[in-house]
Design a protein around this motif. Structure first.
Motif, short mmCIF file in Angstrom:
data_model
loop_
_atom_site.label_atom_id
_atom_site.label_comp_id
_atom_site.label_asym_id
_atom_site.label_seq_id
_atom_site.Cartn_x
_atom_site.Cartn_y
_atom_site.Cartn_z
N GLN A 155 -0.38 14.86 38.90
CA GLN A 155 -0.91 14.23 40.11
C GLN A 155 -1.13 15.29 41.19
O GLN A 155 -0.25 16.11 41.45
N LYS A 156 -2.32 15.26 41.79
CA LYS A 156 -2.61 16.20 42.88
C LYS A 156 -1.84 15.80 44.14
O LYS A 156 -1.80 14.64 44.50
N ASN A 157 -1.25 16.79 44.80
CA ASN A 157 -0.49 16.54 46.02
C ASN A 157 -0.69 17.72 46.97
O ASN A 157 0.06 18.69 46.95
N ASN A 158 -1.74 17.65 47.78
CA ASN A 158 -2.07 18.75 48.68
C ASN A 158 -1.17 18.81 49.90
O ASN A 158 -1.32 19.71 50.74
N GLU A 159 -0.23 17.87 50.02
CA GLU A 159 0.71 17.90 51.14
C GLU A 159 1.89 18.83 50.87
O GLU A 159 2.66 19.14 51.77
N MET A 160 2.02 19.27 49.61
CA MET A 160 3.12 20.19 49.28
C MET A 160 2.94 21.53 49.97
O MET A 160 1.84 22.07 50.02
N ILE A 161 4.04 22.07 50.47
CA ILE A 161 4.02 23.38 51.12
C ILE A 161 5.03 24.28 50.41
O ILE A 161 6.21 23.92 50.30
N PRO A 162 4.62 25.45 49.90
CA PRO A 162 5.58 26.35 49.25
C PRO A 162 6.41 27.09 50.28
O PRO A 162 6.10 27.09 51.48
N ASP A 163 7.46 27.76 49.81
CA ASP A 163 8.26 28.57 50.73
C ASP A 163 7.60 29.94 50.92
O ASP A 163 6.48 30.18 50.46
N SER A 164 8.29 30.83 51.60
CA SER A 164 7.72 32.15 51.93
C SER A 164 7.48 33.00 50.69
O SER A 164 6.73 33.97 50.75
N LEU A 165 8.11 32.64 49.57
CA LEU A 165 7.92 33.37 48.31
C LEU A 165 6.91 32.67 47.41
O LEU A 165 6.80 32.99 46.23
N ASN A 166 6.18 31.70 47.96
CA ASN A 166 5.18 30.93 47.20
C ASN A 166 5.82 30.15 46.06
O ASN A 166 5.28 30.10 44.94
#
Length: 301
Positions: free
Chosen positions: A151-162
């Protein structure tokens, strides 16, 4: 006379003070800013954190821990080692499912538009879900009762290490009899194998979107059918020595097997073999025919 000298000194001092400080030739033409220096602030956006959570709304299972499977950006394999807290919850899930004969688990992996999908699956979310499914299988949970989705979820944000923290969703549902659907899927796969063609001496897997969906169908079939295997067969044209061609076909099949294993398909579910030049599907007397015969076929048995 003394007073005159004092007066002269005052006059001379006033004149030179005016020349040095107030002369139009010395006045700067740079305007003086009345603005104060603005502080540069960096807005910190915290990464999205999805804890491991799974619940049976029609049963007595409710598991949760802040830890979960984490994935680097554009990667289908979760980072290891996973936490002991997560492993404990997975063991509880295994024990619960072992005591129930009518429960299934769905695993949905998330992905974003900003990630590159180099996996053999239609999207990176499905690839991640299958990666976790394989871990569950190693923990003793049957692949027959698991279903995977992306499922696509463009609201996800990675941390500083991607790194994405827990881009997954888990659900318990009632187990359904899908044997008819799986049988139809198997018949379709056998009638429509994946065929990869190569230039002479070349090997590179670059699946089309349609072939990636076929690969996902093969994986699903392998999960649901006891004894089912993914069969990879290498073929060549008739140029050169027959024995060398047999080895070339085997090499291509082995490379395809390595590629699939690297991308989460269990090695024990794959058979790689070669037919060399013995099963042409086109005329080896033409370049077009030779190109068609240089192929690796992926299907099931």
């Amino acid at each position: 006379m003394y007073l005159l000298g004092i007066l002269l000194t005052i006059l001379l001092g006033t004149y030179f003070s005016w020349k040095l400080c107030c002369s139009p030739h010395e006045v700067s033409d740079t305007p003086v800013s009345n603005k104060t220096e603005e502080e540069v602030t960096t807005v910190y956006t915290p990464p999205t954190l999805y804890p491991f959570s799974i619940k049976d709304d029609n049963g007595d299972l409710s598991l949760k821990t802040n830890d979960n499977f984490n994935f680097e950006k554009s990667n289908l394999n979760f980072l290891t080692p996973i936490s002991s807290n997560l492993d404990i919850e997975i063991d509880k899930l295994k024990d619960y499912l072992s005591s129930k004969q009518n429960k299934s688990v769905s695993i949905t992996g998330y992905y974003t538009d900003g990630e590159k999908n180099d996996s053999p699956y239609p999207n990176l979310g499905l690839a991640r879900a299958n990666s976790v499914k394989n871990y569950f299988v190693n923990k003793g949970i049957s692949s027959k009762i698991m279903n995977t989705f992306g499922q696509k979820n463009n609201e996800m944000i990675p941390d500083s290490l991607n790194v994405y923290h827990g881009p997954l969703n888990f659900k318990i549902a009632e187990l359904k009899d899908d044997s008819d659907e799986i049988n139809k899927l198997g018949a379709y796969i056998k009638a429509n194998p994946i065929v990869l063609n190569f230039d002479t001496g070349e090997f590179k897997i670059d699946l089309t979107p349609e072939e990636k969906q076929e690969m996902a169908d093969i994986v699903r079939y392998l999960d649901k059918v006891d004894g089912a295997m993914c069969l990879i067969t290498g073929h060549t044209d008739s140029s050169g020595d027959a024995a060398i061609n047999m080895g070339l076909g085997q090499g291509r099949a082995d490379d395809a097997k390595k590629h699939l294993i690297k991308n989460g398909i269990p090695a024990g579910k794959i058979i790689a073999t070669s037919k060399g030049e013995t099963q042409p599907i086109a005329d080896n007397n033409t370049e077009e025919g030779k190109a068609a015969n240089r192929r690796t076929v992926i299907t099931i048995k």
